[in-house]
Design an enzyme around this catalytic site. Structure first.
Site, PDB file in Angstrom:
ATOM      1  N   GLU A 116       0.828  -1.195   0.000  1.00 55.09           N
ATOM      2  CA  GLU A 116       0.000   0.000   0.000  1.00 55.09           C
ATOM      3  C   GLU A 116       0.871   1.258   0.000  1.00 55.09           C
ATOM      4  O   GLU A 116       1.954   1.278   0.579  1.00 55.09           O
ATOM      5  CB  GLU A 116      -0.942  -0.021   1.214  1.00 55.09           C
ATOM      6  CG  GLU A 116      -1.985  -1.118   1.038  1.00 55.09           C
ATOM      7  CD  GLU A 116      -2.915  -1.291   2.222  1.00 55.09           C
ATOM      8  OE1 GLU A 116      -4.034  -1.768   2.009  1.00 55.09           O
ATOM      9  OE2 GLU A 116      -2.531  -0.966   3.354  1.00 55.09           O
ATOM     10  N   CYS A 129       3.438   8.412   1.473  1.00 55.66           N
ATOM     11  CA  CYS A 129       3.967   7.417   2.399  1.00 55.66           C
ATOM     12  C   CYS A 129       4.170   6.127   1.611  1.00 55.66           C
ATOM     13  O   CYS A 129       3.218   5.551   1.091  1.00 55.66           O
ATOM     14  CB  CYS A 129       2.956   7.223   3.533  1.00 55.66           C
ATOM     15  SG  CYS A 129       3.444   5.959   4.709  1.00 55.66           S
ATOM     16  N   CYS A 136       6.776  -7.569   6.978  1.00 57.82           N
ATOM     17  CA  CYS A 136       7.908  -7.067   7.768  1.00 57.82           C
ATOM     18  C   CYS A 136       8.453  -8.240   8.574  1.00 57.82           C
ATOM     19  O   CYS A 136       7.692  -9.088   9.021  1.00 57.82           O
ATOM     20  CB  CYS A 136       7.430  -5.957   8.710  1.00 57.82           C
ATOM     21  SG  CYS A 136       8.765  -5.071   9.549  1.00 57.82           S
ATOM     22  N   CYS A 140       6.439  -5.669  15.774  1.00 59.92           N
ATOM     23  CA  CYS A 140       6.008  -4.677  16.752  1.00 59.92           C
ATOM     24  C   CYS A 140       4.544  -4.965  17.080  1.00 59.92           C
ATOM     25  O   CYS A 140       3.721  -5.142  16.183  1.00 59.92           O
ATOM     26  CB  CYS A 140       6.194  -3.272  16.198  1.00 59.92           C
ATOM     27  SG  CYS A 140       7.912  -2.977  15.714  1.00 59.92           S
ATOM     28  N   CYS A 143       1.470  -2.943  15.635  1.00 59.10           N
ATOM     29  CA  CYS A 143       1.480  -2.592  14.204  1.00 59.10           C
ATOM     30  C   CYS A 143       0.816  -3.678  13.371  1.00 59.10           C
ATOM     31  O   CYS A 143       1.149  -4.857  13.500  1.00 59.10           O
ATOM     32  CB  CYS A 143       2.927  -2.376  13.758  1.00 59.10           C
ATOM     33  SG  CYS A 143       3.109  -2.180  11.985  1.00 59.10           S
ATOM     34  N   GLU A 198      10.424  -2.483   7.031  1.00 59.97           N
ATOM     35  CA  GLU A 198      11.516  -1.792   7.721  1.00 59.97           C
ATOM     36  C   GLU A 198      12.539  -1.385   6.650  1.00 59.97           C
ATOM     37  O   GLU A 198      13.276  -2.224   6.141  1.00 59.97           O
ATOM     38  CB  GLU A 198      12.131  -2.746   8.761  1.00 59.97           C
ATOM     39  CG  GLU A 198      13.448  -2.294   9.358  1.00 59.97           C
ATOM     40  CD  GLU A 198      13.455  -0.854   9.864  1.00 59.97           C
ATOM     41  OE1 GLU A 198      12.668  -0.529  10.764  1.00 59.97           O
ATOM     42  OE2 GLU A 198      14.246  -0.048   9.339  1.00 59.97           O
ATOM     43  N   SER A 251      11.182   4.984  15.508  1.00 59.99           N
ATOM     44  CA  SER A 251      10.013   4.494  16.241  1.00 59.99           C
ATOM     45  C   SER A 251      10.447   4.192  17.670  1.00 59.99           C
ATOM     46  O   SER A 251      10.882   3.084  17.967  1.00 59.99           O
ATOM     47  CB  SER A 251       9.485   3.232  15.567  1.00 59.99           C
ATOM     48  OG  SER A 251       9.019   3.555  14.283  1.00 59.99           O
ATOM     49  N   PHE A 252      10.336   5.171  18.523  1.00 61.85           N
ATOM     50  CA  PHE A 252      10.893   5.047  19.872  1.00 61.85           C
ATOM     51  C   PHE A 252       9.897   4.360  20.815  1.00 61.85           C
ATOM     52  O   PHE A 252      10.167   3.306  21.350  1.00 61.85           O
ATOM     53  CB  PHE A 252      11.281   6.444  20.385  1.00 61.85           C
ATOM     54  CG  PHE A 252      12.383   6.396  21.394  1.00 61.85           C
ATOM     55  CD1 PHE A 252      13.632   5.941  21.031  1.00 61.85           C
ATOM     56  CD2 PHE A 252      12.173   6.806  22.703  1.00 61.85           C
ATOM     57  CE1 PHE A 252      14.666   5.885  21.969  1.00 61.85           C
ATOM     58  CE2 PHE A 252      13.196   6.756  23.641  1.00 61.85           C
ATOM     59  CZ  PHE A 252      14.434   6.298  23.271  1.00 61.85           C
ATOM     60  N   HIS A 253       8.774   4.974  21.027  1.00 61.33           N
ATOM     61  CA  HIS A 253       7.581   4.358  21.617  1.00 61.33           C
ATOM     62  C   HIS A 253       7.635   3.924  23.074  1.00 61.33           C
ATOM     63  O   HIS A 253       6.610   3.515  23.628  1.00 61.33           O
ATOM     64  CB  HIS A 253       7.114   3.155  20.800  1.00 61.33           C
ATOM     65  CG  HIS A 253       6.844   3.433  19.361  1.00 61.33           C
ATOM     66  ND1 HIS A 253       6.294   4.598  18.917  1.00 61.33           N
ATOM     67  CD2 HIS A 253       7.048   2.685  18.251  1.00 61.33           C
ATOM     68  CE1 HIS A 253       6.170   4.558  17.599  1.00 61.33           C
ATOM     69  NE2 HIS A 253       6.627   3.419  17.165  1.00 61.33           N
ATOM     70  N   ASN A 328      -3.565   4.017  16.195  1.00 57.66           N
ATOM     71  CA  ASN A 328      -4.605   3.731  15.206  1.00 57.66           C
ATOM     72  C   ASN A 328      -5.033   2.279  15.342  1.00 57.66           C
ATOM     73  O   ASN A 328      -4.211   1.374  15.190  1.00 57.66           O
ATOM     74  CB  ASN A 328      -4.074   3.989  13.797  1.00 57.66           C
ATOM     75  CG  ASN A 328      -3.773   5.461  13.590  1.00 57.66           C
ATOM     76  OD1 ASN A 328      -4.607   6.318  13.873  1.00 57.66           O
ATOM     77  ND2 ASN A 328      -2.569   5.755  13.133  1.00 57.66           N
ATOM     78  N   CYS A 371      -1.238   5.514   9.844  1.00 55.28           N
ATOM     79  CA  CYS A 371       0.004   4.855  10.240  1.00 55.28           C
ATOM     80  C   CYS A 371      -0.246   3.520  10.903  1.00 55.28           C
ATOM     81  O   CYS A 371      -1.010   3.438  11.844  1.00 55.28           O
ATOM     82  CB  CYS A 371       0.697   5.657  11.329  1.00 55.28           C
ATOM     83  SG  CYS A 371       1.631   6.972  10.766  1.00 55.28           S
TER      84      CYS A 371
END
Ligand code: SAH
Ligand code: SF4
Length: 395
Positions: A116, A129, A136, A140, A143, A198, A251-253, A328, A371
């Site tokens: 996508e 984007c 991937c 995570c 995600c 990634e 992507s710290f999170h 999201n 996202c």
């Protein structure tokens, strides 16, 4: 989720050739590779540089796909090119347009796989984007893409091809014979590598594709308008600075290794301290100003005042902005979005410590284009929730 928002579903089938046996696709070749391909096809070495420049301009400046239209090349040479090469993009299978104008393209690449690509229009500009992998390898736990196994890396042509097909759809190629195309605002002015995959695990192809997008004789996007987002593949971060030089988002999170191990499992390999050390070097190596720290706001998981304070303490000394992303949701997701007040309070703490802390406005939610919601529904290779829980230690 704006479930009642009107959705325009506009199914388009744009007939485009997928690469077929024999012909070499010119899209995605670096200048050096293009030169070598032309010489191998019989172009005299002395002419090769000029031919590269001419083809480059046709393909990446004017968006021409047909050798027959390349009027500054002699007819027999056009015929030779036609015989041996093609200018092929991935195919847009469908396009959905959100009530906020966001466009989500489902793109089919060779082998029948799908990724996508999302176009987000903004005031006086617009961001594309793009995806770098089908699925991937990482998992995570918040995600959607992470629930889909890696199928394969995208080629450089498939990566820059997403930019080209978006320009097709936006009708943004300059008319033949006109100037550089960078006068005035552009509809597609920025690229973020924040789609599926990634990017630093597909480094060479991402680099080649971004070099093409940045080339001043073609699409000509400045390196400061390209942001690569990584989950924290530490050994590739310095390479990204040196070989691409684009902006970096991370992507710290989470603010403790314990929580980050669960949310972003690559943290078990390269922990917060190791990651921060690599990030301290990045602005110097890439000559860029600030690193974006992406921080997904998950209710009662990483959104406390203590987290906000730890975060600013950790990143002290790094030129940074903190992008707060309200989670999201996707079907079966194991988390909830933090409340609005909680996010605002978290943003205040970060902001009061001297860092910009914008809260990302979700775009295209009604078409699942926001996202972390991207996942090709048709891919069969899925991980079960149990498998994810096992891999992430039950986040
Ligand atoms: N693989 C890269 C780039 C793709 S994801 C990376 O992880 O950085 C782009 C951003 O969206 C990342 O910061 C990612 O952590 C975030 N993201 C993933 N799923 C999300 C979700 N459901 N809600 C909000 N943000 C999400
Ligand atoms: Fe992969 Fe990024 Fe999703 Fe993690 S957040 S699973 S690295 S796409």
């Amino acid at each position: 989720m704006a479930a009642d928002a009107p959705i325009t579903q506009d199914l388009v089938t744009i007939p485009r050739k997928l690469p077929e046996g024999g012909k070499v696709n010119l899209v995605g070749l670096t200048r050096d590779a293009l030169r070598a391909a032309l010489i191998a096809a019989g172009t005299p070495e002395k002419q090769a540089k000029m031919r590269v420049n001419q083809l480059w301009q046709w393909i990446y400046h004017w968006g021409v796909r047909d050798f027959a239209a390349m009027t500054n090349l002699a007819k027999p040479y056009r015929a030779l090119l036609e015989e041996q090469f093609e200018i092929a993009l991935p195919e847009i299978v469908s396009k959905q347009v959100s009530s906020d104008g966001t466009r989500k393209y489902l793109v089919r690449i060779a082998g029948g796989h799908e990724v996508e690509t999302v176009y987000i229009p903004e005031e006086g500009r617009g961001t594309l984007c793009i995806s770098s992998q089908v699925g991937c390898t990482l998992t995570c736990s918040f995600c959607h893409t992470g629930t889909q196994k890696l199928v394969r890396n995208l080629t450089a042509g498939e990566i820059v091809g997403q930019v080209m097909l978006a320009r097709d759809d936006l009708e943004e190629w300059p008319a033949h014979g006109t100037g550089s195309g960078d006068d005035g605002p552009r509809l597609l002015s920025n690229i973020v590598l924040m789609g599926m995959g990634e990017p630093l695990y597909n480094f060479d192809n991402v680099r080649d594709a971004m070099k093409i997008a940045m080339d001043g004789e073609g699409i000509a996007l400045s390196r400061r308008r390209i942001t690569l987002s990584t989950s924290g593949v530490v050994p590739e971060i310095a390479k990204c600075a040196e070989e691409i030089g684009c902006l970096l988002a991370v992507s710290f999170h989470a603010t403790t290794d314990e929580v980050r191990n669960k949310l972003v499992p690559i943290n078990k390999r390269w922990n917060i301290e190791t990651l921060l050390n690599a990030l301290r070097e990045y602005p110097r190596l890439s000559n860029s100003e600030r690193i974006t720290f992406e921080y997904v706001m998950l209710k009662d998981v990483n959104d406390s005042d203590a987290d906000a304070r730890r975060l600013v303490e950790l990143i002290k000394g790094i030129p940074a902005k903190i992008n707060l992303i309200p989670f999201n949701e996707w079907p079966g997701a194991p988390y909830q979005r933090s409340d609005r007040e909680r996010i605002a309070r978290f943003a205040d703490i970060v902001h009061n410590s001297g860092y910009a802390s914008p809260i990302r406005r979700p775009r295209g939610e009604d078409i699942m284009a926001a996202c972390g919601q991207l996942k090709s529904a048709t891919e069969r290779a899925r991980k079960s929730r149990a498998q994810i829980a096992a891999e992430t230690g039950g986040a």
